[in-house]
Design an enzyme around this catalytic site. Structure first.
Site, PDB file in Angstrom:
ATOM      1  N   TYR A 106     -36.166  66.146  66.605  1.00  0.00           N
ATOM      2  CA  TYR A 106     -36.677  66.750  65.378  1.00  0.00           C
ATOM      3  C   TYR A 106     -37.796  67.741  65.716  1.00  0.00           C
ATOM      4  O   TYR A 106     -37.822  68.871  65.230  1.00  0.00           O
ATOM      5  CB  TYR A 106     -37.201  65.644  64.452  1.00  0.00           C
ATOM      6  CG  TYR A 106     -37.685  66.148  63.107  1.00  0.00           C
ATOM      7  CD1 TYR A 106     -36.816  66.262  62.027  1.00  0.00           C
ATOM      8  CD2 TYR A 106     -39.023  66.510  62.920  1.00  0.00           C
ATOM      9  CE1 TYR A 106     -37.252  66.732  60.802  1.00  0.00           C
ATOM     10  CE2 TYR A 106     -39.471  66.986  61.703  1.00  0.00           C
ATOM     11  CZ  TYR A 106     -38.581  67.090  60.640  1.00  0.00           C
ATOM     12  OH  TYR A 106     -39.019  67.562  59.425  1.00  0.00           O
ATOM     13  N   ASP A 107     -38.690  67.314  66.581  1.00  0.00           N
ATOM     14  CA  ASP A 107     -39.799  68.187  66.978  1.00  0.00           C
ATOM     15  C   ASP A 107     -39.283  69.457  67.644  1.00  0.00           C
ATOM     16  O   ASP A 107     -39.836  70.536  67.463  1.00  0.00           O
ATOM     17  CB  ASP A 107     -40.745  67.452  67.941  1.00  0.00           C
ATOM     18  CG  ASP A 107     -41.429  66.280  67.268  1.00  0.00           C
ATOM     19  OD1 ASP A 107     -41.442  66.256  66.019  1.00  0.00           O
ATOM     20  OD2 ASP A 107     -41.931  65.387  67.974  1.00  0.00           O
ATOM     21  N   LEU A 138     -48.352  52.827  30.259  1.00  0.00           N
ATOM     22  CA  LEU A 138     -47.495  51.687  29.928  1.00  0.00           C
ATOM     23  C   LEU A 138     -48.303  50.617  29.221  1.00  0.00           C
ATOM     24  O   LEU A 138     -49.467  50.384  29.549  1.00  0.00           O
ATOM     25  CB  LEU A 138     -46.936  51.079  31.212  1.00  0.00           C
ATOM     26  CG  LEU A 138     -45.916  51.896  31.985  1.00  0.00           C
ATOM     27  CD1 LEU A 138     -45.763  51.343  33.399  1.00  0.00           C
ATOM     28  CD2 LEU A 138     -44.574  51.879  31.258  1.00  0.00           C
ATOM     29  N   LYS A 176     -44.575  47.844  39.843  1.00  0.00           N
ATOM     30  CA  LYS A 176     -45.585  48.784  39.389  1.00  0.00           C
ATOM     31  C   LYS A 176     -46.430  49.108  40.611  1.00  0.00           C
ATOM     32  O   LYS A 176     -47.191  48.275  41.108  1.00  0.00           O
ATOM     33  CB  LYS A 176     -46.447  48.181  38.283  1.00  0.00           C
ATOM     34  CG  LYS A 176     -47.417  49.169  37.691  1.00  0.00           C
ATOM     35  CD  LYS A 176     -47.916  48.705  36.331  1.00  0.00           C
ATOM     36  CE  LYS A 176     -48.661  49.797  35.596  1.00  0.00           C
ATOM     37  NZ  LYS A 176     -49.927  50.188  36.209  1.00  0.00           N
ATOM     38  N   ARG A 230     -51.834  63.164  36.887  1.00  0.00           N
ATOM     39  CA  ARG A 230     -51.580  62.803  35.499  1.00  0.00           C
ATOM     40  C   ARG A 230     -52.749  63.249  34.611  1.00  0.00           C
ATOM     41  O   ARG A 230     -52.550  63.661  33.476  1.00  0.00           O
ATOM     42  CB  ARG A 230     -51.394  61.287  35.412  1.00  0.00           C
ATOM     43  CG  ARG A 230     -51.281  60.770  34.023  1.00  0.00           C
ATOM     44  CD  ARG A 230     -50.825  59.320  34.039  1.00  0.00           C
ATOM     45  NE  ARG A 230     -50.779  58.810  32.685  1.00  0.00           N
ATOM     46  CZ  ARG A 230     -51.786  58.172  32.093  1.00  0.00           C
ATOM     47  NH1 ARG A 230     -52.910  57.976  32.744  1.00  0.00           N
ATOM     48  NH2 ARG A 230     -51.664  57.746  30.859  1.00  0.00           N
ATOM     49  N   CYS A 281     -75.749  29.138  69.330  1.00  0.00           N
ATOM     50  CA  CYS A 281     -76.265  28.655  70.615  1.00  0.00           C
ATOM     51  C   CYS A 281     -77.656  29.194  70.946  1.00  0.00           C
ATOM     52  O   CYS A 281     -78.263  28.778  71.931  1.00  0.00           O
ATOM     53  CB  CYS A 281     -75.304  29.007  71.746  1.00  0.00           C
ATOM     54  SG  CYS A 281     -75.301  30.757  72.157  1.00  0.00           S
TER      55      CYS A 281
HETATM   56  S1  IVH Z   1     -43.356  54.598  34.287  1.00  0.00           S
HETATM   57  C1  IVH Z   1     -43.440  56.092  30.311  1.00  0.00           C
HETATM   58  N1  IVH Z   1     -42.979  53.197  36.465  1.00  0.00           N
HETATM   59  O1  IVH Z   1     -48.417  53.122  35.837  1.00  0.00           O
HETATM   60  C2  IVH Z   1     -43.591  55.399  31.567  1.00  0.00           C
HETATM   61  N2  IVH Z   1     -45.172  53.899  35.944  1.00  0.00           N
HETATM   62  O2  IVH Z   1     -49.528  52.740  33.078  1.00  0.00           O
HETATM   63  C3  IVH Z   1     -44.664  55.950  32.384  1.00  0.00           C
HETATM   64  N3  IVH Z   1     -46.844  53.242  37.605  1.00  0.00           N
HETATM   65  O3  IVH Z   1     -49.552  56.340  35.229  1.00  0.00           O
HETATM   66  C4  IVH Z   1     -44.753  55.498  33.744  1.00  0.00           C
HETATM   67  N4  IVH Z   1     -45.458  52.236  38.972  1.00  0.00           N
HETATM   68  O4  IVH Z   1     -49.175  55.667  37.647  1.00  0.00           O
HETATM   69  C5  IVH Z   1     -43.869  53.828  35.686  1.00  0.00           C
HETATM   70  N5  IVH Z   1     -42.497  51.991  38.395  1.00  0.00           N
HETATM   71  C6  IVH Z   1     -43.380  52.618  37.606  1.00  0.00           C
HETATM   72  C7  IVH Z   1     -44.745  52.687  37.932  1.00  0.00           C
HETATM   73  C8  IVH Z   1     -45.623  53.328  37.065  1.00  0.00           C
HETATM   74  C9  IVH Z   1     -46.715  52.583  38.740  1.00  0.00           C
HETATM   75  C10 IVH Z   1     -48.141  53.731  37.056  1.00  0.00           C
HETATM   76  C11 IVH Z   1     -48.163  55.191  36.819  1.00  0.00           C
HETATM   77  C12 IVH Z   1     -48.580  55.386  35.380  1.00  0.00           C
HETATM   78  C13 IVH Z   1     -49.086  54.038  35.005  1.00  0.00           C
HETATM   79  C14 IVH Z   1     -48.736  53.734  33.587  1.00  0.00           C
END
Ligand code: IVH
Length: 683
Positions: free
Chosen positions: A38-39, A85, A121, A142, A417
């Site tokens: 690759y390198d 969420l 998550k 975000r 000690c």
């Molecule tokens: S979905 C509408 N999926 O959680 C749905 N978020 O509280 C929006 N996050 O800012 C996000 N893992 O940084 C989604 N598998 C996952 C996630 C995830 C981490 C974080 C993300 C978001 C925050 C929402």
């Protein structure tokens, strides 16, 4: 054909090739060519681009770290808001979520089984990536969900983010969303390096990931071990997307992105619970931090019907795990003396439940780290325990510091000690100079000697060793082999039966291997991988004891520092007499058997953790996995400190390098077969 056309053709071919191998490596985790090849391709492309600089394109793999530092972050308005969420903290809250879904969708009981995309998550930073005609044109944080910061220059440095989408039917404008995160091993290495250089450490991988993305200079970001998993599509234009979340993610994968390998489609509330439990069990073994699982209604028509409330969709929920970080109070700071005399500050804490266990002690690593964090008795601190990692004090909450506190200082003499504590200029570690006169060092050395990868004396736990050291019954490993039934019986919580078992275990441990013996001796910087290499290379003890430092360095793992430690160890009369006594007492080692197992039968791999990489020839990876599991071993996806063996097939990837870095044994497919076949009784 004109020269220009010809060069353009060549450039395109090279770029496409590199892009494909990048995808195989970073997304599919299944490289076809070795790193060195690759390198070579990369250098070929660089050379050609240097000759024809006006033909360099922005999506060329050479241009990841191209941009100059920026002076400030631009602002980006998201085309569609980036939502957050809702959380569920209990089973009841998840049931509630599910019940409301069914009500809103007016599903009757008979058709009430909803499909969900279930995924971890991830604990990182949410990122939006905009592609126009398949080319990455913008990366953004975000921010507040409506407006974020332009971090294009930094996301470009992350190799699992394609600069150009792979061929396919992608929409002309496509926004990919997902999480940038820092795997735990990378985080630990980054912090270890920071500690060694006397720099500030990061509190956790999430802060490290977010901080790395908020750098003005992309060259710095490029040095950080960041990864990206996609979890969805935001805005899109001129194109067709499937009508299910799971199918969208499959497409996103085809376009060149990794999504979390733990992603599943689950059915109904029972499927959700099962997934949650699965992930909770797996959590400590995953190579990255997760703080819960996310369930998303899989059908997009249902998602549209359900819509949003405030800042979160009604069709998704995060079910949280118990926290890996908690606040607690420092009751005291004590100093612990390790096997090599290293004096480590340890915080005694108000007990707190974190990362699945109750923590009442946490390491402060060393004096420099302690000084930087300025942890004081009485402070409220954040303790962190992720995976199997030792709990640590991540930072102090200064707002909560009581009045009249003092910085903690290094005591002048060993708390155990009384010998002087010495700190070599430029070294972070302070050491007790008492050597084996120090009972703490003795106890630690003895615990090491009997540990699993050393002589593996079952039942000889820390408490037993400490008692025997306290009453001055054992000084060196050799003393262990002179213990009598009566002496053991006199120890706390020891009955006749357990004393008998322990004696039997001590007896059994006398038949060992050279590699285990070398490891057990506890020579500084000689871990079990180096011990194995030494045993493999020299085949018996005398050469290791007698060779010069230069000669010792013939062994692949052994550099000047390790060679000096080995040499010093065997130049010490006391050490030599311990080895002699061990032999007199019947301790014997089979020469040159390195990757041995003392167990026999079906479970020869009991307690061993394997990572597979590269292409195997005699079996598929799945077959290898099954074979390992059926012999009691475990297979995980990434190399960490708890990995025992990395099995490298053809064209292995970065895992081998990492294994070398962590001093973990790398074995071939043939070694694996040998390991299994020699130990399994033939029917
Ligand atoms: S979905 C509408 N999926 O959680 C749905 N978020 O509280 C929006 N996050 O800012 C996000 N893992 O940084 C989604 N598998 C996952 C996630 C995830 C981490 C974080 C993300 C978001 C925050 C929402």
């Amino acid at each position: 054909m004109s020269v220009k056309k010809e060069v353009e053709g060549k450039l395109l071919a090279l770029r496409t090739k590199l892009q494909r191998h990048n995808y195989l490596y970073h997304v599919l985790d299944d490289p076809e060519i070795p790193d060195i090849e690759y390198d070579r391709l990369m250098r070929e492309l660089q050379a050609l681009e240097k000759q024809f600089p006006n033909l360099i394109t922005n999506d060329s793999p050479t241009q990841r770290v191209g941009a100059a530092p920026i002076s400030q972050f631009g602002s980006v308005t998201h085309k569609l808001p980036m939502l957050s969420l809702d959380n569920a903290f209990s089973e009841d809250e998840l049931r509630d979520f599910h019940r409301k879904l069914k009500e809103r969708l007016e599903l009757d009981e008979s058709s009430a089984f909803l499909d969900f995309t279930a995924e971890p998550k991830l604990d990182g930073a949410a990122v939006s990536l905009l592609y126009e005609d398949g080319i990455l044109v913008r990366g953004a944080t975000r921010g507040d969900g409506t407006k974020g910061e332009d971090i294009t220059h930094n996301v470009r440095t992350i190799e699992s983010i394609p600069l150009r989408l792979l061929d396919g039917d992608y929409p002309a404008v496509l926004e990919i969303r997902g999480e940038v995160f820092m795997p735990r091993a990378g985080f630990d290495a980054l912090n270890a390096k920071a500690r060694a250089n006397g720099e500030k450490t990061f509190v956790n991988p999430r802060n490290a990931a977010a901080g790395s993305l908020r750098q003005l200079d992309p060259r710095l970001t490029a040095t950080r071990p960041l990864e990206f998993f996609s979890y969805g599509v935001g805005y899109s234009e001129d194109g067709h997307l499937p009508e299910r979340q799971s199918a969208i993610l499959d497409k996103v994968h085809e376009w060149g992105f990794a999504s979390c390998p733990e992603r599943r489609l689950v059915v109904g509330i029972d499927g959700c619970f099962e997934y949650y439990q699965d992930m909770e069990e797996k959590r400590a073994d995953l190579p990255y931090d997760i703080d819960g699982v996310v369930f998303k209604v899989d059908r997009l028509d249902f998602q549209r019907e359900l819509g949003f409330v405030a800042r979160a969709p009604r069709w998704a929920i995060a079910q949280k795990f118990p926290a890996q970080e908690e606040l607690t109070v420092v009751l005291d700071v004590e100093f612990q003396v390790g096997r090599t005399g290293a004096v480590t500050p340890v915080a005694r804490l108000e007990p707190v439940f974190v990362g699945g266990v109750t923590v009442s002690n946490a390491t402060l690593h060393n004096m420099d780290d302690l000084a930087r964090k300025d942890v004081r008795v009485g402070d409220t601190v954040i303790v962190r325990r992720a995976g199997d990692v030792i709990p640590e004090v991540a930072s102090v909450v200064l707002d909560k510091r009581p009045r009249n506190t003092d910085p903690v200082i290094l005591p002048p003499s060993c708390p155990v000690c009384g010998s002087a504590i010495e700190r070599v200029e430029g070294e972070a570690v302070a050491r007790c100079t008492g050597g084996l006169h120090c009972s703490a060092q003795r106890a630690e050395a003895l615990k090491h000697f009997v540990s699993r990868r050393a002589l593996d004396i079952e039942g000889m736990g820390a408490k037993i060793i400490e008692q025997l050291v306290d009453i001055d019954r054992i000084h060196t490993p050799a003393d262990i082999f002179e213990l009598t039934h009566d002496e053991l019986m006199n120890l706390d919580r020891m009955g006749p039966k357990s004393a008998e078992n322990l004696l039997a275990a001590i007896e059994a441990s006398k038949q060992t291997t050279l590699a285990r013996l070398i490891y057990a001796l506890g020579i500084r910087e000689v871990g079990d991988a180096t011990a194995n290499s030494l045993a493999d290379h020299f085949g018996s003890l005398p050469p290791i004891m007698n060779l010069s430092q230069e000669e010792l360095q013939q062994v692949p793992d052994v550099g000047p520092v390790v060679a000096a430690h080995i040499h010093a160890f065997f130049s010490d009369e006391d050490n030599l007499s311990v080895i002699q006594r061990l032999q007199n007492l019947g301790v014997a080692w089979s020469d040159s058997a390195s990757t041995d197992e003392q167990t026999s039968g079906q479970n020869v791999l009991e307690g061993k953790t394997f990572v597979l990489t590269g292409t195997l020839s005699a079996m598929t990876r799945d077959e290898a996995k099954d074979l390992i599991k059926s012999h009691g071993g475990r297979v995980t996806g990434s190399v960490s400190k708890s990995t025992d063996f990395v099995v490298a097939g053809d064209n292995p990837g970065a895992k081998v390098k990492k294994a070398h870095d962590l001093q973990i044994a790398v074995i071939s497919e043939a070694d694996l077969s040998a390991l299994l076949e020699t130990e399994i009784p033939k029917k």
